[in-house]
Design a protein around this motif. Structure first.
Motif, PDB file in Angstrom:
ATOM      1  N   ILE A 199       0.846  -1.192   0.000  1.00 19.57           N
ATOM      2  CA  ILE A 199       0.000   0.000   0.000  1.00 19.57           C
ATOM      3  C   ILE A 199       0.881   1.241   0.000  1.00 19.57           C
ATOM      4  O   ILE A 199       1.864   1.318   0.755  1.00 19.57           O
ATOM      5  CB  ILE A 199      -0.935   0.018   1.228  1.00 19.57           C
ATOM      6  CG1 ILE A 199      -2.019  -1.057   1.083  1.00 19.57           C
ATOM      7  CG2 ILE A 199      -1.570   1.395   1.421  1.00 19.57           C
ATOM      8  CD1 ILE A 199      -2.911  -1.214   2.288  1.00 19.57           C
ATOM      9  N   LEU A 200       0.529   2.188  -0.873  1.00 15.89           N
ATOM     10  CA  LEU A 200       1.096   3.533  -0.800  1.00 15.89           C
ATOM     11  C   LEU A 200       0.073   4.382  -0.080  1.00 15.89           C
ATOM     12  O   LEU A 200      -1.022   4.609  -0.594  1.00 15.89           O
ATOM     13  CB  LEU A 200       1.361   4.083  -2.204  1.00 15.89           C
ATOM     14  CG  LEU A 200       1.760   5.564  -2.280  1.00 15.89           C
ATOM     15  CD1 LEU A 200       3.084   5.817  -1.565  1.00 15.89           C
ATOM     16  CD2 LEU A 200       1.838   6.027  -3.737  1.00 15.89           C
ATOM     17  N   PHE A 201       0.412   4.826   1.139  1.00 14.22           N
ATOM     18  CA  PHE A 201      -0.549   5.555   1.970  1.00 14.22           C
ATOM     19  C   PHE A 201      -0.225   7.039   1.934  1.00 14.22           C
ATOM     20  O   PHE A 201       0.866   7.458   2.310  1.00 14.22           O
ATOM     21  CB  PHE A 201      -0.527   5.039   3.411  1.00 14.22           C
ATOM     22  CG  PHE A 201      -1.710   5.504   4.216  1.00 14.22           C
ATOM     23  CD1 PHE A 201      -2.873   4.760   4.251  1.00 14.22           C
ATOM     24  CD2 PHE A 201      -1.661   6.692   4.928  1.00 14.22           C
ATOM     25  CE1 PHE A 201      -3.977   5.182   4.978  1.00 14.22           C
ATOM     26  CE2 PHE A 201      -2.759   7.134   5.656  1.00 14.22           C
ATOM     27  CZ  PHE A 201      -3.920   6.368   5.681  1.00 14.22           C
ATOM     28  N   LEU A 240      11.846  -0.820  -0.866  1.00 13.33           N
ATOM     29  CA  LEU A 240      10.505  -0.773  -1.429  1.00 13.33           C
ATOM     30  C   LEU A 240       9.964  -2.175  -1.678  1.00 13.33           C
ATOM     31  O   LEU A 240       8.772  -2.442  -1.473  1.00 13.33           O
ATOM     32  CB  LEU A 240      10.510   0.033  -2.729  1.00 13.33           C
ATOM     33  CG  LEU A 240      10.756   1.534  -2.572  1.00 13.33           C
ATOM     34  CD1 LEU A 240      10.982   2.194  -3.920  1.00 13.33           C
ATOM     35  CD2 LEU A 240       9.578   2.197  -1.856  1.00 13.33           C
ATOM     36  N   ARG A 241      10.845  -3.093  -2.091  1.00 15.98           N
ATOM     37  CA  ARG A 241      10.397  -4.465  -2.331  1.00 15.98           C
ATOM     38  C   ARG A 241      10.043  -5.182  -1.039  1.00 15.98           C
ATOM     39  O   ARG A 241       9.132  -6.012  -0.987  1.00 15.98           O
ATOM     40  CB  ARG A 241      11.475  -5.248  -3.094  1.00 15.98           C
ATOM     41  CG  ARG A 241      11.592  -4.850  -4.558  1.00 15.98           C
ATOM     42  CD  ARG A 241      12.448  -5.847  -5.333  1.00 15.98           C
ATOM     43  NE  ARG A 241      13.865  -5.734  -4.980  1.00 15.98           N
ATOM     44  CZ  ARG A 241      14.743  -4.968  -5.628  1.00 15.98           C
ATOM     45  NH1 ARG A 241      14.343  -4.230  -6.664  1.00 15.98           N
ATOM     46  NH2 ARG A 241      16.007  -4.935  -5.260  1.00 15.98           N
ATOM     47  N   ASP A 242      10.735  -4.835   0.059  1.00 23.15           N
ATOM     48  CA  ASP A 242      10.502  -5.513   1.342  1.00 23.15           C
ATOM     49  C   ASP A 242       9.313  -4.939   2.104  1.00 23.15           C
ATOM     50  O   ASP A 242       8.739  -5.613   2.970  1.00 23.15           O
ATOM     51  CB  ASP A 242      11.751  -5.414   2.229  1.00 23.15           C
ATOM     52  CG  ASP A 242      12.908  -6.252   1.702  1.00 23.15           C
ATOM     53  OD1 ASP A 242      12.647  -7.157   0.872  1.00 23.15           O
ATOM     54  OD2 ASP A 242      14.060  -5.997   2.099  1.00 23.15           O
ATOM     55  N   ALA A 243       8.936  -3.720   1.813  1.00 23.59           N
ATOM     56  CA  ALA A 243       7.914  -3.030   2.616  1.00 23.59           C
ATOM     57  C   ALA A 243       6.506  -3.502   2.272  1.00 23.59           C
ATOM     58  O   ALA A 243       6.204  -3.868   1.131  1.00 23.59           O
ATOM     59  CB  ALA A 243       8.015  -1.531   2.377  1.00 23.59           C
ATOM     60  N   LYS A 244       5.644  -3.456   3.276  1.00 25.41           N
ATOM     61  CA  LYS A 244       4.212  -3.675   3.061  1.00 25.41           C
ATOM     62  C   LYS A 244       3.478  -2.334   2.980  1.00 25.41           C
ATOM     63  O   LYS A 244       2.529  -2.183   2.226  1.00 25.41           O
ATOM     64  CB  LYS A 244       3.618  -4.509   4.204  1.00 25.41           C
ATOM     65  CG  LYS A 244       4.088  -5.949   4.253  1.00 25.41           C
ATOM     66  CD  LYS A 244       3.396  -6.686   5.397  1.00 25.41           C
ATOM     67  CE  LYS A 244       3.861  -8.134   5.476  1.00 25.41           C
ATOM     68  NZ  LYS A 244       3.217  -8.847   6.614  1.00 25.41           N
ATOM     69  N   MET A 245       3.931  -1.381   3.792  1.00 25.93           N
ATOM     70  CA  MET A 245       3.328  -0.049   3.839  1.00 25.93           C
ATOM     71  C   MET A 245       4.364   0.985   3.423  1.00 25.93           C
ATOM     72  O   MET A 245       5.389   1.136   4.076  1.00 25.93           O
ATOM     73  CB  MET A 245       2.830   0.271   5.252  1.00 25.93           C
ATOM     74  CG  MET A 245       1.649  -0.561   5.722  1.00 25.93           C
ATOM     75  SD  MET A 245       0.093  -0.105   4.919  1.00 25.93           S
ATOM     76  CE  MET A 245      -0.147   1.568   5.525  1.00 25.93           C
ATOM     77  N   ILE A 246       4.089   1.691   2.325  1.00 26.13           N
ATOM     78  CA  ILE A 246       4.934   2.799   1.895  1.00 26.13           C
ATOM     79  C   ILE A 246       4.207   4.071   2.315  1.00 26.13           C
ATOM     80  O   ILE A 246       3.180   4.441   1.743  1.00 26.13           O
ATOM     81  CB  ILE A 246       5.160   2.762   0.373  1.00 26.13           C
ATOM     82  CG1 ILE A 246       5.790   1.430  -0.030  1.00 26.13           C
ATOM     83  CG2 ILE A 246       6.044   3.938  -0.063  1.00 26.13           C
ATOM     84  CD1 ILE A 246       5.744   1.150  -1.524  1.00 26.13           C
ATOM     85  N   LEU A 247       4.727   4.697   3.354  1.00 25.26           N
ATOM     86  CA  LEU A 247       4.067   5.856   3.967  1.00 25.26           C
ATOM     87  C   LEU A 247       4.621   7.152   3.383  1.00 25.26           C
ATOM     88  O   LEU A 247       5.840   7.334   3.309  1.00 25.26           O
ATOM     89  CB  LEU A 247       4.284   5.842   5.479  1.00 25.26           C
ATOM     90  CG  LEU A 247       3.870   4.573   6.225  1.00 25.26           C
ATOM     91  CD1 LEU A 247       4.367   4.622   7.667  1.00 25.26           C
ATOM     92  CD2 LEU A 247       2.367   4.398   6.197  1.00 25.26           C
ATOM     93  N   TRP A 248       3.724   8.030   3.002  1.00 30.26           N
ATOM     94  CA  TRP A 248       4.137   9.351   2.510  1.00 30.26           C
ATOM     95  C   TRP A 248       4.584  10.212   3.691  1.00 30.26           C
ATOM     96  O   TRP A 248       3.994  10.162   4.781  1.00 30.26           O
ATOM     97  CB  TRP A 248       2.975  10.021   1.793  1.00 30.26           C
ATOM     98  CG  TRP A 248       3.363  11.233   1.012  1.00 30.26           C
ATOM     99  CD1 TRP A 248       3.298  12.529   1.420  1.00 30.26           C
ATOM    100  CD2 TRP A 248       3.864  11.263  -0.325  1.00 30.26           C
ATOM    101  NE1 TRP A 248       3.729  13.364   0.422  1.00 30.26           N
ATOM    102  CE2 TRP A 248       4.086  12.616  -0.668  1.00 30.26           C
ATOM    103  CE3 TRP A 248       4.146  10.271  -1.281  1.00 30.26           C
ATOM    104  CZ2 TRP A 248       4.574  13.007  -1.910  1.00 30.26           C
ATOM    105  CZ3 TRP A 248       4.637  10.655  -2.521  1.00 30.26           C
ATOM    106  CH2 TRP A 248       4.841  12.008  -2.823  1.00 30.26           C
TER     107      TRP A 248
END
Length: 392
Positions: A199-201, A240-248
């Protein structure tokens, strides 16, 4: 004895913007307010607002966000959070004018959800949102390019907080994502994870982190922070490949002020106090609190609280003060979590002179400060909002 020389100080662009004397074309807010405003000292302001509103009758529908000043909220036909108010506006198709006493992104959402025959009006175009301004369409498009180059874009579903511009909502709609509020963020994330792996939040890092970790059992290591002011967001392709949540990297300037020290201090001063904070607060503050919830949750929690209970509230001061007055007769002691007074400065730009000017202008047949979202943006933003409305 020497004569003091005048300081050669030039106001910064930010200072001019806050003073309402300049515009930022990259911002979701404007600053122009044509016409002469009534004087704040005019003793007839309340009577003038009441007379103009009565003259307009059912042609006008006034929405008041919980964070508005008391002098303004008294004229609201309904009060609530941003999404509730936008839906209330959509439920009043007979109203020719929707006067939104809130901030710019809220008025945009109301325009998206209402009919073309209705005009949404913001009493002061400088009433923006610092959080919404932290994610521009250009920055988010660049972020998507970074995700594409890292080979993860096809796994990412954008979820954007209601506190975002129409452009960001449209981006979300175009890329298969949904909008969320602070009360349904968990449901939105659950839905998004059914659609993709990441998710890109946008744009509030704290709501995204708190929902993922506190409500959904993820770890802080599952989250990475994308900084739009750094190359590639300050992240490697591996991160980025390892993350579940990409937080702005965005936040609320009011809720971001609260600290663990604030919590510890109020507990020392008020033994037995219940600490209740908004999920836009930092993760460590949320972890230290007793209760966490949206604006509507905070109101309902205090309504249900026993007589004589003590509460420290971590949200905007106008609402906290209003709740303290409302429940004083029930011996509920309600205080602001921080010792420092902190209003939402842009929300507070909507004052009684601006409201009077707006209502009198409309009553005279002059449409002012209309908020319009272009058809293409509206199409995709509405799609993202409809996905939220369809959430189970």
């Amino acid at each position: 004895m020497t004569t003091a020389q005048p300081l050669d100080v030039q106001p910064t662009p930010l200072a001019l913007l806050l003073l309402g004397r300049e515009a930022d074309p990259r911002s979701e807010r404007g600053v122009e307010c044509p016409g002469d405003l009534p004087s704040p000292s005019d003793p007839d302001l309340v009577a003038r607002a009441r007379a103009a509103k009565e003259k307009l009758g059912d042609r006008v529908f006034v929405l008041g966000h919980h964070y508005q000043r008391d002098e303004v909220i008294q004229f609201a036909d309904v009060t609530g959070d941003s999404f509730k108010l936008a839906r209330d506006a959509a439920a009043r198709p007979e109203a020719e004018y929707i006067v939104f006493c809130g901030v710019h992104f809220m008025a945009e959402s109301a325009d998206i959800l209402t009919t073309d025959a209705q005009a949404v009006v913001l009493p002061d175009l400088a009433a923006g949102c610092s959080m919404a301004d932290m994610a521009t369409a250009e920055q988010v498009a660049e972020c998507w390019d970074v995700l594409t180059e890292a080979g993860v874009a096809d796994q990412v579903v954008p979820v954007s907080y209601m506190n975002s511009s129409a452009d960001i909502k449209a981006f979300t709609g175009k890329h298969g994502g949904t909008i969320c509020t602070s009360s349904n963020a968990k449901r939105a994330l659950e839905w998004a994870f059914e659609q993709g792996e990441k998710i890109l939040f946008l744009p509030d890092q704290h709501l995204g982190r708190n929902t993922a970790v506190r409500d959904m059992g993820m770890t802080l290591e599952d989250c990475v922070l994308y900084n739009p002011h750094k190359p590639n967001g300050g992240l490697t392709a591996e991160q980025l490949r390892d993350a579940k949540m990409i937080l702005w990297r965005g936040h609320c300037s009011v809720h971001g002020r609260f600290s663990v020290e604030s919590v510890e201090d109020v507990r020392a001063r008020m033994p037995g106090v219940n600490v209740l904070v908004h999920p836009e607060c930092k993760h460590e503050v949320v972890a230290a609190a007793d209760y966490v919830g949206s604006t509507e949750y905070i109101i309902k929690a205090l309504e249900a609280a026993p007589r004589g209970s003590k509460w420290a509230i971590g949200t905007e001061l106008n609402l906290v003060r209003r709740l303290a007055n409302r429940f004083a007769s029930e011996d509920k002691e309600i205080v602001f979590l921080d010792k420092t007074v902190c209003f939402c400065s842009t929300m507070n730009r909507i004052d009684l002179p601006h409201l009077v000017w707006t209502l009198e202008s409309l009553a005279e047949g002059k449409l002012v400060n209309r908020i319009e979202v272009d058809p293409e943006t509206e199409k995709y933003a509405k799609l993202a909002l409809e996905r939220m409305l369809a959430l189970p």
